[in-house]
Design an enzyme around this catalytic site. Structure first.
Site, short mmCIF file in Angstrom:
data_model
loop_
_atom_site.label_atom_id
_atom_site.label_comp_id
_atom_site.label_asym_id
_atom_site.label_seq_id
_atom_site.Cartn_x
_atom_site.Cartn_y
_atom_site.Cartn_z
N SER A 134 0.17 -1.07 0.03
CA SER A 134 -0.16 0.16 -0.41
C SER A 134 0.55 1.08 -0.33
O SER A 134 1.90 1.71 -0.37
CB SER A 134 -1.06 -0.29 1.21
OG SER A 134 -1.84 1.46 0.66
N TYR A 148 -4.58 7.10 -7.61
CA TYR A 148 -3.76 6.09 -6.47
C TYR A 148 -4.16 6.33 -5.08
O TYR A 148 -4.38 5.43 -4.28
CB TYR A 148 -1.78 6.86 -6.56
CG TYR A 148 -1.03 6.03 -6.15
CD1 TYR A 148 0.23 5.29 -6.68
CD2 TYR A 148 -0.80 6.50 -4.79
CE1 TYR A 148 0.19 4.28 -5.49
CE2 TYR A 148 0.27 5.87 -4.02
CZ TYR A 148 0.82 4.55 -4.54
OH TYR A 148 1.67 3.44 -4.21
N LYS A 152 -5.77 2.80 -3.73
CA LYS A 152 -4.55 2.49 -2.00
C LYS A 152 -5.48 2.29 -0.83
O LYS A 152 -5.74 1.34 -0.06
CB LYS A 152 -3.32 3.54 -1.45
CG LYS A 152 -2.46 3.19 -2.98
CD LYS A 152 -1.99 1.43 -2.87
CE LYS A 152 -0.94 0.89 -4.01
NZ LYS A 152 -0.31 -0.43 -4.07
#
Length: 271
Positions: A134, A148, A152
């Site tokens: 992560s 992004y 995550k």
């Protein structure tokens, strides 16, 4: 005692560094990457301790076939590291539909499908350790990095639920949450020029030079290996003083915001 690892996204950055350190310490590695030739030098040096297959994690059928093949080729796989992923710097408005779909397919759906593919094998062998790459970006956010963060934050929610499901089978899970590591990740990330409305704003910023980043790829990788060897590995592995400082500050602010709403929250209760 030597372990056997399965690592995706092994061609560069943290994935490559992890494979190198594992082989150097005497472990066996089943590595996947889109261009397997990138590990030819390690294959020549370490022989059959390195097992390599081509894999694009967005191809779910291929992913399942490679996972099945890897477990069949090894007596046991002790640790699975889901590392494949990439970044795109762009405002939410400036992203293309294709960029959104591809990032979700690689970083989020690919990671979910890998976990789903390996869990039956880990359960059948009596346990194992599933580690998901992560980021501190799974807990905090920056402008121009929204997709992004989507991937995550999404994979962190998935793993929080998965961890409780698989722990009775002896399967441990760890979300790896590094800060800014001095790898080629940021150089490889696509950068979409900000459109006129965003120029001069929070999303319009120069890239941070690699030499100004806090975290060493070698030390970060060594910490991942130590966590895999721990008798009680953490659900979340925070790596880098930058990650610790930014994450704790963000979580304190978030908790304070929630605590301040206690009385108002109660107004929604049934009478």
């Amino acid at each position: 005692m030597a372990k056997t690892w399965f690592v995706t996204g092994a061609s560069r950055g943290m994935g490559r560094e992890l494979v190198e350190q594992l082989l150097a310490r005497g472990d066996r590695v089943a590595a996947t990457l889109r261009r397997p030739g990138a590990l030819d030098d390690l294959a020549a040096r370490y022989g059959d301790r390195l097992w390599v297959r081509a894999l694009d994690v967005t191809d779910t059928a291929r992913l399942r076939a490679v996972v099945d093949e890897a477990f069949a080729a090894h007596d046991r796989i002790d640790v699975v590291v889901s590392n494949a992923g990439y970044g795109v710097f762009a405002t939410a408005e400036d992203l293309t539909d294709e960029q959104i779909d591809q990032m979700i397919a690689t970083n989020l759906t690919g990671s979910i499908q890998l976990a789903r593919a390996v869990v039956p094998h880990l359960r059948a062998q009596g346990g194992g350790h599933l580690m998901q790459m992560s980021s501190m970006g799974g807990q905090i956010t920056f402008p121009a990095f929204s997709m992004y963060h989507v991937t995550k934050w999404g994979i962190e929610g998935f793993y929080d639920s998965l961890a409780a499901e698989v722990e009775p089978f002896g399967i441990r899970t760890t979300l790896i949450e590094p800060g800014m590591v001095r790898t080629g990740f940021f150089d490889a990330a696509a950068r979409v020029p900000v459109s006129a409305p965003y120029r001069g704003g929070p999303a319009d910023r120069d890239p941070i030079p690699v030499e100004d980043m806090t975290d060493s790829p070698e030390n970060t990788t060594a910490a991942v290996i130590r966590a895999a060897e721990a008798s009680d590995p953490p659900r979340r592995l925070v790596l880098g003083s930058d990650a610790w400082e930014l994450m704790t500050a963000t979580l304190r602010r978030r908790l304070a915001d929630i605590e301040a709403q206690r009385d108002n929250a109660a107004t929604a209760d049934a009478a």
